[in-house]
Design a protein around this motif. Structure first.
Motif, short mmCIF file in Angstrom:
data_model
loop_
_atom_site.label_atom_id
_atom_site.label_comp_id
_atom_site.label_asym_id
_atom_site.label_seq_id
_atom_site.Cartn_x
_atom_site.Cartn_y
_atom_site.Cartn_z
N PHE A 13 0.86 -1.19 0.00
CA PHE A 13 0.00 0.00 0.00
C PHE A 13 0.89 1.23 0.00
CE2 PHE A 13 -2.21 3.56 1.81
CZ PHE A 13 -3.38 3.55 1.07
N THR A 210 -6.22 -8.70 2.83
CA THR A 210 -5.50 -7.44 2.52
C THR A 210 -6.18 -6.27 3.23
OG1 THR A 210 -5.00 -8.33 0.34
CG2 THR A 210 -4.69 -5.98 0.63
N LEU A 214 -4.80 -3.50 5.91
CA LEU A 214 -4.88 -2.06 5.70
C LEU A 214 -5.52 -1.37 6.89
CD1 LEU A 214 -5.98 -1.79 1.97
CD2 LEU A 214 -3.85 -0.98 2.95
N SER A 218 -4.13 1.47 9.48
CA SER A 218 -4.66 2.72 8.93
C SER A 218 -4.26 3.95 9.74
CB SER A 218 -6.17 2.66 8.79
OG SER A 218 -6.75 2.56 10.08
N VAL A 231 -9.69 2.97 -4.26
CA VAL A 231 -8.25 3.15 -4.38
C VAL A 231 -7.84 2.68 -5.77
CG1 VAL A 231 -7.65 2.93 -1.94
CG2 VAL A 231 -7.78 0.88 -3.38
N GLN A 233 -5.54 0.23 -8.01
CA GLN A 233 -4.73 -0.98 -7.96
C GLN A 233 -3.78 -0.95 -9.15
OE1 GLN A 233 -6.81 -4.73 -7.43
NE2 GLN A 233 -5.19 -5.87 -8.46
N TYR A 251 -1.62 -0.93 -3.92
CA TYR A 251 -2.86 -0.18 -3.74
C TYR A 251 -2.47 1.24 -3.36
CZ TYR A 251 -4.71 -4.85 -3.81
OH TYR A 251 -5.02 -6.12 -4.21
N GLU A 253 -3.70 5.51 -3.00
CA GLU A 253 -4.81 6.47 -2.98
C GLU A 253 -4.71 7.44 -4.15
OE1 GLU A 253 -5.98 8.27 0.56
OE2 GLU A 253 -5.40 6.60 1.83
#
Length: 490
Positions: A13, A210, A214, A218, A231, A233, A251, A253
């Motif tokens: 991420f 997953t 996350l 977070s 999000v 990918q 992943y 943002e």
């Protein structure tokens, strides 16, 4: 890797992922690594209105100011207001031949860094590693530099001067690699990466395992706990040292498209263009000369196009005494022709090509041997017997026997990793993305795509075609991402 949260095998991420590690990607990485520009106290900008605006908030970083307000009323060689702003802050009077110092001072504020990852196929510097190393750049050397490390200072350390104020592609590729190391950015870069897909997915569609990872982490990221959130990918593979391909999924943002346009040469779309003697890259001519496949006694080489790459091919052929037929659609006097926009003093070799184009058309023999120019002509077909047929503006056709053809009419970005090849993001969403005719539609002060929030485009994809001007886009993206980060402080 810095800028990444490891989730599970080959899944990561990241708050921001950039696709492309050329000058735009490097500049944005610098700005997101906590390097922050402020107006240097006591410095004087030659633009009095801009000077007054800069003096209004000297303690506020340029990244936190209103870029639209600062750039209002600036004029120059770019259509992008922020590109003009960042350029004039770094090189205040460069268009008038001046060498005034930058009015910026840089502070490294590590608490402002935004975790990010820069994915690139080559070493940092992008396509500059693919360009013939001895090629001299169109732009003046100092215009190739990135923030807070002047290119000419770096060249001095190498005990080299600038030829005619211009640098070679090899110099520039090395400078960009040096910049990444010197500024400590390498931890954010992953080279040898091929991206195969980038698309938006809902947080719900990510596997539960997953998602749990996350959510547990977070607190170190932005607010990721909302199920409704989307999000990006990003899928692809890393090339390992052994040559294996290691798949990954990231992943993110936000995704920044900074892949440039060097990928796919433009084709004419005429009959016979796929024959083995028709090429779309200048390197094919260099290769043929090196292997003695063509020489002084060969049939002419056909060069199609009236840009700088075509001019480089003509200069190369001229240097090797190889006969050339040069075909292009425009008139020689067309103001849109790049040669009509270049100062003669700074670009003597391109001025020579332009003169040849003018004086040596098929209609009248001029002073240059081994070169014939066919303005306002286009190619109709390439034959298996190496006969090529052209047509002029009045519909008359001519046939020439050639040894090889080079179609050098520009290149297109390869956006095959985006849904519908990224066409939906372009200004005209019925046509492919093209840096000159149909760039990606972005907000001029954030460079965020109009059609897809969280997706940004930089450099040629957004219509900024010179290194000097891609940096303003990076400033706009960094400013936008920092504002987003402040809304959701970690």
């Amino acid at each position: 890797l810095k800028g990444l949260l490891y989730l599970q095998e080959n899944k990561f991420f990241s708050i921001v992922s950039f696709l492309g590690n050329g000058p735009s990607g490097i500049c944005l990485s610098y700005l997101l690594s906590g390097y922050t520009p402020y107006f240097k106290r006591d410095s004087l900008h030659p633009h009095p209105i801009l000077q007054r605006k800069l003096e209004e908030a000297p303690d506020v970083s340029i990244l936190d100011q209103d870029l639209e307000y600062l750039s209002e009323g600036l004029e120059g060689r770019s259509h992008s207001p922020v590109a003009l702003l960042f350029d004039t802050l770094q090189r205040p009077d460069t268009d008038f031949g001046g060498t005034a110092e930058s009015v910026l001072t840089w502070w490294h504020e590590t608490n402002r860094a935004v975790p990010h990852l820069v994915l690139g196929r080559n070493a940092p510097g992008g396509a500059w590693h693919s360009i013939e190393g001895s090629m001299v750049t169109l732009s003046r050397g100092e215009w190739m530099g990135l923030p807070d490390l002047p290119f000419k200072d770096w060249l001095k350390q190498k005990r080299r001067g600038l030829r005619n104020n211009r640098a070679t592609a090899e110099d520039i590729a090395q400078y960009y690699q040096h910049y990444v190391m010197k500024k400590g950015l390498q931890k954010n870069f992953r080279c040898g990466t091929i991206v195969t897909s980038a698309r938006k997915v809902s947080a719900e569609s990510i596997s539960n395992h997953t998602q749990k990872d996350l959510q547990e982490n977070s607190d170190s990221l932005w607010n990721f706990s909302e199920k409704s959130m989307e999000v990006f990918q990003v899928d692809g593979f890393f090339k390992t040292v052994k040559g294996d391909k290691e798949p990954f999924s990231i992943y993110a943002e936000n995704v920044v498209l900074a892949t440039g346009t060097y990928d796919s040469p433009t084709w004419l779309g005429v009959k016979g263009e796929n024959l083995s003697y028709v090429h779309h890259q200048l390197s094919a001519l260099e290769e043929a000369v090196k292997n003695n496949n063509i020489g002084i006694m060969s049939d002419p080489v056909l060069i199609v196009g009236a840009g700088l790459t075509a001019a480089d091919a003509i200069l190369f052929a001229h240097h090797c005494n190889i006969p050339v037929i040069h075909v292009f659609r425009r008139q020689v006097s067309d103001p849109g022709l790049i040669f009509n926009q270049l100062p003669k003093m700074m670009y003597p070799e391109y001025h020579k090509v332009h003169q040849m184009m003018k004086e040596q058309s098929a209609a009248c023999t001029g002073p240059y041997e081994c070169y014939v120019s066919l303005p306002e002509h286009h190619v109709l077909s390439f034959g298996k017997d190496k006969k090529c047929i052209f047509q002029d503006k009045n519909g008359y056709q001519k046939a020439y026997k050639i040894s090889m053809a080079l179609v050098l009419t520009g290149s297109n970005p390869n956006l095959s990793f985006l849904p519908n090849n990224g066409i939906d993001l372009a200004m005209d969403s019925d046509q492919p993305v093209n840096p000159k005719r149909n760039p990606i539609d972005v907000d001029p002060f954030t460079y965020e795509c109009a059609q897809e929030k969280g997706l940004y485009a930089l450099g040629p994809l957004a219509g900024d075609n010179f290194v000097r001007f891609v940096q303003g886009g990076a400033l706009a993206v960094a400013s936008s991402l920092l504002k987003k980060a402040n809304k959701n402080p970690p």
